[in-house]
Design an enzyme around this catalytic site. Structure first.
Site, PDB file in Angstrom:
ATOM      1  N   ARG A 133       4.725  -7.260 -15.821  1.00  0.00           N
ATOM      2  CA  ARG A 133       4.838  -7.882 -14.457  1.00  0.00           C
ATOM      3  C   ARG A 133       5.316  -9.433 -14.469  1.00  0.00           C
ATOM      4  NH1 ARG A 133       0.601  -8.217  -9.679  1.00  0.00           N
ATOM      5  NH2 ARG A 133       2.400  -8.520  -8.343  1.00  0.00           N
ATOM      6  N   ARG A 178       3.130 -20.253  -2.953  1.00  0.00           N
ATOM      7  CA  ARG A 178       4.276 -19.249  -2.951  1.00  0.00           C
ATOM      8  C   ARG A 178       4.990 -18.949  -1.507  1.00  0.00           C
ATOM      9  NH1 ARG A 178       2.254 -14.326  -6.748  1.00  0.00           N
ATOM     10  NH2 ARG A 178       4.417 -14.073  -6.597  1.00  0.00           N
ATOM     11  N   HIS A 204      -7.328 -14.547  -7.067  1.00  0.00           N
ATOM     12  CA  HIS A 204      -5.834 -14.450  -7.436  1.00  0.00           C
ATOM     13  C   HIS A 204      -5.288 -15.264  -8.593  1.00  0.00           C
ATOM     14  CE1 HIS A 204      -5.351 -12.613  -3.367  1.00  0.00           C
ATOM     15  NE2 HIS A 204      -6.152 -13.476  -2.876  1.00  0.00           N
ATOM     16  N   GLU A 215     -12.917 -13.226  -3.766  1.00  0.00           N
ATOM     17  CA  GLU A 215     -11.564 -12.877  -3.808  1.00  0.00           C
ATOM     18  C   GLU A 215     -10.949 -14.008  -5.237  1.00  0.00           C
ATOM     19  OE1 GLU A 215      -9.655 -14.114  -0.246  1.00  0.00           O
ATOM     20  OE2 GLU A 215      -7.805 -13.470  -0.609  1.00  0.00           O
ATOM     21  N   ALA A 262      -1.318  -7.175  -3.413  1.00  0.00           N
ATOM     22  CA  ALA A 262      -0.479  -7.373  -2.158  1.00  0.00           C
ATOM     23  C   ALA A 262      -1.017  -6.879  -1.048  1.00  0.00           C
ATOM     24  CB  ALA A 262       0.862  -6.674  -2.335  1.00  0.00           C
ATOM     25  N   PRO A 301      -2.862  -3.081  -6.315  1.00  0.00           N
ATOM     26  CA  PRO A 301      -1.783  -2.734  -6.898  1.00  0.00           C
ATOM     27  C   PRO A 301      -1.174  -3.777  -7.800  1.00  0.00           C
ATOM     28  CG  PRO A 301      -1.519  -3.106  -4.361  1.00  0.00           C
ATOM     29  CD  PRO A 301      -3.101  -3.202  -4.853  1.00  0.00           C
ATOM     30  N   ASN A 302      -0.471  -3.117  -8.844  1.00  0.00           N
ATOM     31  CA  ASN A 302       0.404  -3.705  -9.679  1.00  0.00           C
ATOM     32  C   ASN A 302      -0.239  -4.474 -10.800  1.00  0.00           C
ATOM     33  OD1 ASN A 302       3.008  -2.730  -8.764  1.00  0.00           O
ATOM     34  ND2 ASN A 302       2.605  -3.918  -6.938  1.00  0.00           N
ATOM     35  N   ASN A 311      -9.463  -8.806  -6.630  1.00  0.00           N
ATOM     36  CA  ASN A 311      -8.041  -9.064  -6.326  1.00  0.00           C
ATOM     37  C   ASN A 311      -7.310  -7.976  -5.804  1.00  0.00           C
ATOM     38  OD1 ASN A 311      -5.423  -9.908  -6.384  1.00  0.00           O
ATOM     39  ND2 ASN A 311      -5.617 -10.531  -8.770  1.00  0.00           N
ATOM     40  N   TYR A 359       2.393 -14.278 -13.847  1.00  0.00           N
ATOM     41  CA  TYR A 359       0.964 -13.795 -14.064  1.00  0.00           C
ATOM     42  C   TYR A 359       0.383 -13.809 -15.560  1.00  0.00           C
ATOM     43  CZ  TYR A 359       1.587 -12.033  -9.337  1.00  0.00           C
ATOM     44  OH  TYR A 359       1.976 -11.907  -8.097  1.00  0.00           O
TER      45      TYR A 359
END
Ligand code: DQA
Length: 142
Positions: free
Chosen positions: A17, A107, A100, A98, A77, A9-10, A74, A22
């Site tokens: 965003r 964070r 990110h 994975e 969320a 998502p996103n 990735n 990012y």
């Protein structure tokens, strides 16, 4: 050699965003960069993105029937919430990495847990788009 590159998502909103986190490059830029690298390495690659958890589960399952040799994921969320994605990766038993874009470790507290990392062969965090290239190289054993 065939890879699935799966974004959650996103991630379709890259470039729009939170560019301070990012970056300003878009999802299309990301895909083009990975595709160029895979072409260079002679690797076939399938790209999928969804904002919906169930779709992501479906794409992971489909990777088995498509005979993918690796999954680069990735989960956005859903990294921090989804047992379903973990179970799907466990079900197909395809080696996964994975990725990110941001350094999730530095964070918010809620980003510190990753269910997918319980099955991923490797987790790459905070290397920006370059992290995807590193993940491709890891999966192809370059
Ligand atoms: C992300 C980090 C996640 O915490 C966040 O929800 C994302 C993107 C990253 O690539 O840094 O959507 O996975």
């Amino acid at each position: 050699m065939k890879l699935l590159v799966l974004n959650g998502p996103n991630l379709n909103m890259l470039g729009i965003r939170e560019p301070d986190i990012y970056g300003k490059s878009t999802y299309a830029d990301l895909i083009a960069m990975i595709k160029a690298h895979c072409d260079d390495k002679g690797v076939e690659v399938i790209f999928k993105q969804s904002n919906h958890e169930g779709d992501l589960v479906d794409f992971i399952q489909q990777a088995l029937f498509d005979k993918c040799d690796g999954i680069l994921i990735n989960p956005g969320a859903y990294t921090h919430t989804s047992v379903a994605l973990l179970d799907a990766l466990k079900a197909v038993q395809i080696p996964s990495v994975e990725v990110h874009i941001s350094d999730v470790d530095s964070r918010e507290e809620f980003r510190q847990i990753s269910y997918v990392s319980l099955i991923a062969a490797k987790t790459i965090k905070g290397h920006g788009f370059e992290g995807y290239i590193e993940a491709v190289d890891y999966l192809i054993g370059a």
